[in-house]
Design an enzyme around this catalytic site. Structure first.
Site, PDB file in Angstrom:
ATOM      1  N   PHE A 112      99.295  64.267 104.936  1.00 24.95           N
ATOM      2  CA  PHE A 112      98.324  64.254 103.838  1.00 24.95           C
ATOM      3  C   PHE A 112      97.852  62.809 103.669  1.00 24.95           C
ATOM      4  CE2 PHE A 112      96.441  64.786  99.732  1.00 24.95           C
ATOM      5  CZ  PHE A 112      96.226  66.148  99.553  1.00 24.95           C
TER       6      PHE A 112
ATOM      7  N   ASP B   9      98.418  60.773  95.172  1.00 25.94           N
ATOM      8  CA  ASP B   9      99.667  61.502  95.328  1.00 25.94           C
ATOM      9  C   ASP B   9     100.771  60.614  95.900  1.00 25.94           C
ATOM     10  OD1 ASP B   9     101.628  63.486  95.869  1.00 25.94           O
ATOM     11  OD2 ASP B   9     100.051  64.978  96.108  1.00 25.94           O
TER      12      ASP B   9
END
Length: 349
Positions: free
Chosen positions: A27, A80
């Site tokens: 990610f 994140d």
């Protein structure tokens, strides 16, 4: 209130499952500020690569390194923790020599570049984010391939991702408890998280209800329409519907949904009645937003990932690349592709 995992899918519920965030390198997010540093000024913009660090933690460490107050370090958006991210931080360091950032040591964090800038970097002040995601252990390659083609043409719902609501929905639960207790909340971060979660949940509910309609992307009298990529909107009238529909079909205009709060919602007549009915039962959250004077706004109902491409590494692993405007969630794209597995599939910072 409909839970995030049960919100209406634009392309139907995915047939297969897959693993999201098997490791942080699956990610990758790169911030796109949309401008370059001025090269002068009392602020310093730093492009930082981080892995396994949340944004606030890095900002606090940077403030400590520079011997300034934590409030003097800002950023355009939270990123994140369980990801590899490149993002910009801004430190107010007036009238000083440029610090030696090679001495800034923080595990999982590296300063890539830095430059002086005239203005503080404020929350939301970025153009967008470029994503590179790897989905693993995909159980139905054919279904994912079909969905990728459909997303390229038809987009996805512009839902706020589950991250917005906190781990296990804690931010939304905090908002509900606050609204019902009427007790003061002095922690500014909690106030911000809870109010944001409340408004985001109401927006998601409105979009969820509209997507249930077969003609969800049909302009109705009183809809608030937005020029693609712009923040302002205007109200559709019945006389203009054919021309406005043509422009929506060509993705020149976007139908928006309400971010409820105080003041006018933006829609009128039939469109306003629909939005009010969609969240009529959510009186507690609506009352909280009114009480705290959170101003109503608008957000596009659909999201069209830009520069979307994909590469199958094998029959069960695909790499996705796409760009999203600021405020949009990559997980809202992924939920249209697979039923996600993995400990960090929906985890927030």
């Amino acid at each position: 209130m409909t839970e995030f995992d049960n919100l209406t899918w634009l392309h139907g519920k995915p047939q297969g499952s897959g693993l999201l965030k098997a490791n942080p390198e699956d990610f990758v997010v790169v911030e796109d500020l949309g401008f370059t540093p001025d090269g002068e000024g009392e602020h310093i913009l730093l492009r930082i690569l981080k892995n396994g660090c949340n944004t606030r933690f890095v900002a606090d460490a940077l403030a400590k390194f520079l011997k300034i107050h934590a409030r003097e370090v800002s950023f355009a958006g939270q990123k994140d923790k369980h990801a590899v991210t490149e993002q910009w931080l801004c430190a107010r360091v007036p009238g000083k020599e440029m610090p030696d950032f090679s001495a800034f040591q923080l595990e999982g964090c590296k300063v890539l570049e830095y430059a002086r800038h005239k203005r503080k970097l404020r929350l939301g002040a970025l153009k967008g984010n470029a994503f590179t995601l790897v989905l693993r252990e995909i159980s139905d390659r054919r279904d994912v391939e079909t969905r990728l083609q459909a997303i390229r043409d038809g987009g996805v719902p512009n839902y706020f991702g589950a991250q917005r609501f906190g781990i296990g929905g804690s931010n939304l639960q905090g908002a509900l408890h606050w609204a019902q207790s009427n007790a003061p909340v002095r922690d500014r971060n909690k106030r911000s998280f809870w109010l944001s979660a409340a408004r985001s949940a109401l927006f998601n509910q409105i979009v969820h209800q509209r997507l249930k309609k077969p003609d969800f992307n049909q302009v109705v009298d009183g809809d608030a329409l937005q020029l693609a990529g712009r923040g302002s909107w205007f109200v559709a009238t019945s006389e203009e519907l054919p021309e406005l529909q043509r422009r929506v079909d060509e993705k020149e205009l976007m139908i928006t949904a309400s971010l409820p709060g105080s003041g006018e919602w933006g829609t009128q007549r039939a469109a306003l009645a629909f939005e009010q009915d969609a969240i009529a039962q959510e009186t507690v959250l609506q009352s909280l937003l009114l009480r705290e004077k959170v101003e109503a706004s608008r957000r596009a109902m659909l999201l069209y990932p830009q520069q979307l491409s994909w590469n199958w590494w094998d029959d069960v692993t695909v790499e996705l690349r796409f760009w999203l405007p600021a405020g949009s969630f990559a997980t809202s794209v992924v939920r249209e592709l697979i039923n996600t597995m993995g400990d960090y599939a929906h985890i927030a910072e």
